[in-house]
Design a protein around this motif. Structure first.
Motif, PDB file in Angstrom:
ATOM      1  N   ASP A 249       0.854  -1.182   0.000  1.00  0.00           N
ATOM      2  CA  ASP A 249       0.000   0.000   0.000  1.00  0.00           C
ATOM      3  C   ASP A 249       0.896   1.240   0.000  1.00  0.00           C
ATOM      4  O   ASP A 249       1.475   1.590   1.038  1.00  0.00           O
ATOM      5  N   ARG A 252       0.712   4.227   2.515  1.00  0.00           N
ATOM      6  CA  ARG A 252       1.189   4.103   3.905  1.00  0.00           C
ATOM      7  C   ARG A 252       2.690   4.332   3.965  1.00  0.00           C
ATOM      8  O   ARG A 252       3.417   3.921   3.049  1.00  0.00           O
ATOM      9  N   ARG A 257      -0.286  -2.417   4.227  1.00  0.00           N
ATOM     10  CA  ARG A 257      -1.332  -2.401   5.250  1.00  0.00           C
ATOM     11  C   ARG A 257      -1.639  -3.849   5.608  1.00  0.00           C
ATOM     12  O   ARG A 257      -1.279  -4.766   4.853  1.00  0.00           O
TER      13      ARG A 257
END
Ligand code: NAP
Length: 298
Positions: A249, A252, A257
């Motif tokens: 992800d 992030r 994640r």
């Protein structure tokens, strides 16, 4: 009593984070009482081999949880190149050490080490992960012993929320020796939580969708992100999502994640109770490890 977070009109979140905090407070009180009468605090050791990021995260969380409740903890870290003989020596030393009440060897181990050899060397009376065949056998026969931490956490969560299990059809997705198999044994026992009619599903199960659709309770433990979707479950189902998978992800900072095995957004709309990921089974697993360590100290 656990907190009840009602998200939709119908669904209740099985909040493992808050429930685990409640359990940790109870443990903390018991430890303080023990210490006040001159007993030493329970002592958990954790053996971590190699530099697997997820394992490091789990072990760090376990050590931190020990501090929170007043346990003593010892972290034994070794390079991935450690030999099986050297690791067995550590296990034997922990077995002999009267200051250690219980310990875990964090899995997975590097490929050149036979996990079964290590597991069998652990003294069952210090096996707070509950993975030793002696403890697994005791669990199957409903005799006192250590329950494996994740299944123990799952049944505790069901109990804390007063979820009805008797006569319910429970589908356990996954048959691993640390989650799927033991939780299926626990849920069919003639006790509460238990008395379920249990189906164990795995990668060779045919018509998985219709099997899942017949479930009153689903325990998903396969490690496949968002595998269980809304069309696979019936209205009112109780869902416990054990899965923890790192999904890339870019939004992030970490670059990933955590995803469970259940498509939470879709499935939660049809559920009566459902665990979030994270914040569901994970914290309950750690709380159960602490309960086992306290039991070992006693
Ligand atoms: P595992 O040892 O990898 O076993 C996976 C199981 O899922 C196997 O029984 C496999 O079937 C089955 N499976 C795989 N793909 C499937 C499919 N498409 N349809 C049906 N069944 C399928 O898993 P585990 O160690 O139990 O872990 C499962 C997940 O739980 C992982 O994400 C893990 O990280 C997580 N976990 C979380 C906690 C926690 O504290 N929250 C603790 C432990 C594990 P076969 O047997 O036929 O191969």
């Amino acid at each position: 009593m656990c907190s009840v977070i009602q998200i939709f009109e119908f669904m209740t979140l099985l909040d493992g984070l808050t429930t685990a905090q409640t359990i940790k407070k109870r443990i903390q009180t018991e430890v303080a009482e023990r210490v006040s009468v001159g007993k030493r605090p329970p002592h958990l050791a954790a053996v971590l081999v190699g530099d697997n990021g997820a394992s490091q995260t789990y072990v760090t969380a376990k050590v931190k949880a020990c501090e929170e409740v007043g346990f003593k903890s010892t972290l034994i870290q070794r390079e991935a190149e450690i030999t099986e003989q050297e690791l067995l020596k550590i296990v034997h030393d922990l077995n002999e050490n009267p200051e250690i009440d219980g310990y875990i060897v964090q899995l997975p181990l590097p490929k050149h080490i036979n996990e079964l050899h290590i597991l069998l060397a652990i003294d069952p009376s210090k096996d707070v992960d509950g993975f030793h065949p002696e403890n697994v056998g005791k669990m199957a026969l409903n005799l006192p012993g250590f329950l494996p931490a994740t299944p123990y956490g799952i049944i505790t969560l069901l109990k804390e929320y007063g979820i009805e299990t008797e006569g319910k059809h429970c589908v356990v997705l996954g048959r691993s020796s640390i989650v799927g198999l033991p939780v299926s044994i626990l849920l069919q026992r003639n006790t509460y939580p238990g008395n379920c009619t249990v189906t164990i599903a795995h990668s060779k199960t045919k018509n998985l969708k219709s099997v899942l659709q017949s479930a009153d309770i689903i325990i998903a433990a396969i490690g496949k992100p968002a595998f269980v979707t809304a069309d696979m479950v019936k209205e009112g189902v109780v869902v416990v999502d054990v899965g923890i998978t790192r999904v890339p992800d870019d939004s992030r900072k970490s670059g990933f994640r955590i995803s469970g095995d259940v498509d939470f957004q879709g499935v939660s709309v049809k559920s009566s109770f459902i665990t979030p990921v994270p914040g569901g089974v994970g914290p309950m697993t750690i709380a159960s490890l602490l309960l086992n360590t306290l039991q070992a100290a006693k």
